[in-house]
Design a protein around this motif. Structure first.
Motif, short mmCIF file in Angstrom:
data_model
loop_
_atom_site.label_atom_id
_atom_site.label_comp_id
_atom_site.label_asym_id
_atom_site.label_seq_id
_atom_site.Cartn_x
_atom_site.Cartn_y
_atom_site.Cartn_z
N LEU A 155 8.20 11.03 -3.29
CA LEU A 155 8.33 10.56 -5.05
C LEU A 155 8.06 9.04 -5.07
CD1 LEU A 155 8.30 11.94 -8.08
CD2 LEU A 155 10.68 12.13 -7.21
N MET A 156 8.99 8.52 -4.73
CA MET A 156 8.99 6.62 -5.35
C MET A 156 8.22 6.31 -4.75
SD MET A 156 11.76 6.73 -6.34
CE MET A 156 12.47 5.74 -7.29
N ALA A 157 7.24 6.04 -4.23
CA ALA A 157 6.04 5.47 -3.27
C ALA A 157 5.18 6.04 -4.20
CB ALA A 157 5.56 5.92 -1.90
N LEU A 158 4.97 7.29 -4.95
CA LEU A 158 4.16 7.47 -6.03
C LEU A 158 3.05 8.14 -5.23
CD1 LEU A 158 3.70 8.39 -8.94
CD2 LEU A 158 2.16 5.94 -9.12
N TYR A 159 3.37 9.31 -3.67
CA TYR A 159 2.86 10.04 -2.62
C TYR A 159 1.62 8.51 -2.27
CZ TYR A 159 5.03 12.92 -6.00
OH TYR A 159 5.64 14.00 -7.01
N ASN A 160 1.91 7.85 -2.26
CA ASN A 160 1.24 6.57 -1.64
C ASN A 160 1.72 6.53 -0.39
OD1 ASN A 160 -0.37 4.85 -0.78
ND2 ASN A 160 0.22 3.56 -2.94
N ASN A 161 1.12 6.41 0.65
CA ASN A 161 1.43 6.61 1.85
C ASN A 161 1.63 4.59 2.24
OD1 ASN A 161 -0.84 5.86 2.99
ND2 ASN A 161 -1.25 7.63 3.89
N ARG A 162 0.54 3.73 1.31
CA ARG A 162 1.06 2.97 1.92
C ARG A 162 1.97 2.59 1.20
NH1 ARG A 162 -4.95 1.12 -0.98
NH2 ARG A 162 -4.19 2.71 -1.97
N ALA A 163 2.61 2.68 -0.15
CA ALA A 163 4.35 2.51 -0.34
C ALA A 163 5.26 3.05 -0.39
CB ALA A 163 4.08 3.09 -2.29
N PHE A 164 5.31 3.53 1.15
CA PHE A 164 6.51 4.64 2.04
C PHE A 164 7.85 3.22 2.33
CE2 PHE A 164 4.17 8.23 3.06
CZ PHE A 164 4.54 8.42 1.60
N VAL A 165 9.36 3.06 2.32
CA VAL A 165 9.27 1.99 2.37
C VAL A 165 10.05 3.63 3.93
CG1 VAL A 165 9.45 0.75 0.97
CG2 VAL A 165 11.12 2.73 0.77
N PRO A 166 11.50 2.24 4.19
CA PRO A 166 12.74 3.96 5.70
C PRO A 166 13.17 3.64 4.73
CG PRO A 166 11.57 1.44 6.62
CD PRO A 166 10.66 0.98 5.39
N LEU A 167 14.17 4.69 4.65
CA LEU A 167 15.73 4.72 4.09
C LEU A 167 16.33 3.92 4.26
CD1 LEU A 167 17.50 6.98 2.77
CD2 LEU A 167 17.96 7.67 5.25
N ASP A 168 17.05 3.20 5.56
CA ASP A 168 17.68 2.53 5.54
C ASP A 168 17.75 1.44 5.12
OD1 ASP A 168 15.18 2.15 7.81
OD2 ASP A 168 16.98 0.43 8.61
N GLN A 169 16.15 0.74 4.67
CA GLN A 169 15.98 -0.49 4.28
C GLN A 169 16.18 -0.03 2.37
OE1 GLN A 169 12.25 -2.86 4.61
NE2 GLN A 169 12.39 -2.47 6.94
N MET A 170 15.39 1.29 1.89
CA MET A 170 15.97 1.02 0.72
C MET A 170 17.58 1.12 0.43
SD MET A 170 14.12 1.39 -2.27
CE MET A 170 15.42 0.58 -3.08
N ALA A 171 18.27 1.94 1.82
CA ALA A 171 20.07 1.81 1.21
C ALA A 171 20.80 0.95 1.30
CB ALA A 171 20.15 3.13 2.57
N ALA A 172 20.06 0.15 1.82
CA ALA A 172 20.76 -1.04 1.92
C ALA A 172 20.01 -2.11 0.72
CB ALA A 172 20.29 -2.14 4.00
N LEU A 173 18.88 -2.34 0.31
CA LEU A 173 18.75 -2.35 -0.93
C LEU A 173 19.97 -2.40 -2.10
CD1 LEU A 173 15.17 -3.07 -1.26
CD2 LEU A 173 16.65 -5.44 -1.38
N LEU A 174 19.90 -0.85 -2.40
CA LEU A 174 20.85 -0.66 -2.99
C LEU A 174 22.52 -0.68 -2.74
CD1 LEU A 174 18.91 3.10 -3.67
CD2 LEU A 174 18.81 0.50 -5.45
N GLY A 175 23.25 -1.21 -1.45
CA GLY A 175 24.66 -1.52 -1.23
C GLY A 175 24.54 -0.59 -0.57
N PHE A 176 24.00 0.21 -0.19
CA PHE A 176 24.37 1.89 0.87
C PHE A 176 24.47 1.31 1.98
CE2 PHE A 176 23.12 3.63 -2.99
CZ PHE A 176 24.12 3.65 -3.98
#
Length: 271
Positions: A154-175
């Motif tokens: 969903l966050m990539a707007l169903y575009n696999n070129r915009a996919f990101v790994p969970l751990d990187q997204m979580a770390a960016l948010l302070g998790f």
């Protein structure tokens, strides 16, 4: 509303590999290596097709009413069929909103194929309006329905070129993000008999996914700032109360990241 965040961990289905590729006589390690080699010849990488992934753990965060729980389905000795039955039983009983990170691309297709292998039924999950008319317009199988929210998709707007790994997204948010293990190390851990380590790792993944989902609920206006902070505090209180070693480590890392971020913000303001 019931929300079920889920994540799976898998190893090569060596029994299936022996049957499909004529690998009889090879031990598990040799059979798995042969499967990896065949896959590398086919695609250049050794990531096995979904139907040849055997599930060894499904972890969940379950949020219902004023309670939250984090656990791995079944005990350490549970076989794949039992784990699958427990997962689909939760759907049959509670009809929760499912939340995942890359669940559409990996977790759910694997669950589908492995349920097919073991004959595990779940009429509620597969319903597209035949049993419950509401499921015609909002079911678990449609990409654009919210009974299953794949956050990465969903966050990539169903575009696999915009996919990101969970751990990187979580770390960016302070998790905390990844802690001590990754999916690539699960097969090695499994061979060493470290089922507990795999289950603990899977639980930290679903915790990260739940925390990212809470931030998503904040930006879409489902919860406000006060509600968001209350949800974060509920998670922290739960981790303190349970006090399992990997929960304590997760909380310490989370609070350490938060403290570091606060110090950096103060330094910027003072500067």
């Amino acid at each position: 509303m019931n929300v079920l965040v889920f994540d799976i961990e898998t190893v090569p289905d060596v029994a299936g590999g022996r049957r499909l590729f004529g690998l009889e006589g090879l031990d598990d390690n040799a059979a798995a290596e042969a499967m990896f080699n065949l896959r590398r010849q086919e695609t250049g990488n050794d990531f096995l097709r979904h139907h040849l992934q055997r599930i060894v753990a499904i972890s969940a965060v379950f949020r219902s009413r004023d309670q939250i729980a984090v656990w791995t389905l079944g005990d350490e000795q549970a076989d794949e069929k039992t784990i699958l039955e427990k997962f689909f039983h939760l759907i049959e009983r509670y009809s929760p909103t499912l939340v995942s990170w890359n669940g559409s691309g990996f977790d759910l297709p694997v669950l589908h194929y492995r349920a097919l292998v073991h004959g595990v039924a779940s009429p509620r999950y597969w319903d597209q309006g035949h049993d419950d008319k509401n499921f015609k317009w909002n079911n678990y199988l449609s990409r654009y329905h919210d009974r299953h929210t794949d956050l990465m998709d969903l966050m990539a707007l169903y575009n696999n070129r915009a996919f990101v790994p969970l751990d990187q997204m979580a770390a960016l948010l302070g998790f905390p993000g990844k802690m001590g293990m990754s999916g690539a190390k699960v097969w090695d851990a499994f061979q060493q008999g470290d089922i507990k380590g795999i289950r603990d790792y899977c639980e930290t993944d679903v915790l990260n996914t739940w925390l990212v989902y809470l931030r998503f609920q904040l930006i879409r206006g489902v919860i406000m700032d006060d509600g968001y902070q209350a949800e974060l505090n509920m998670v922290k209180d739960y981790l303190r109360r349970e006090a399992r070693p990997h929960f304590t480590e997760f909380l310490q890392h989370w609070e350490g990241v938060t403290a570091e971020s606060s110090e950096q913000s103060s330094a910027v303001k003072e500067g």
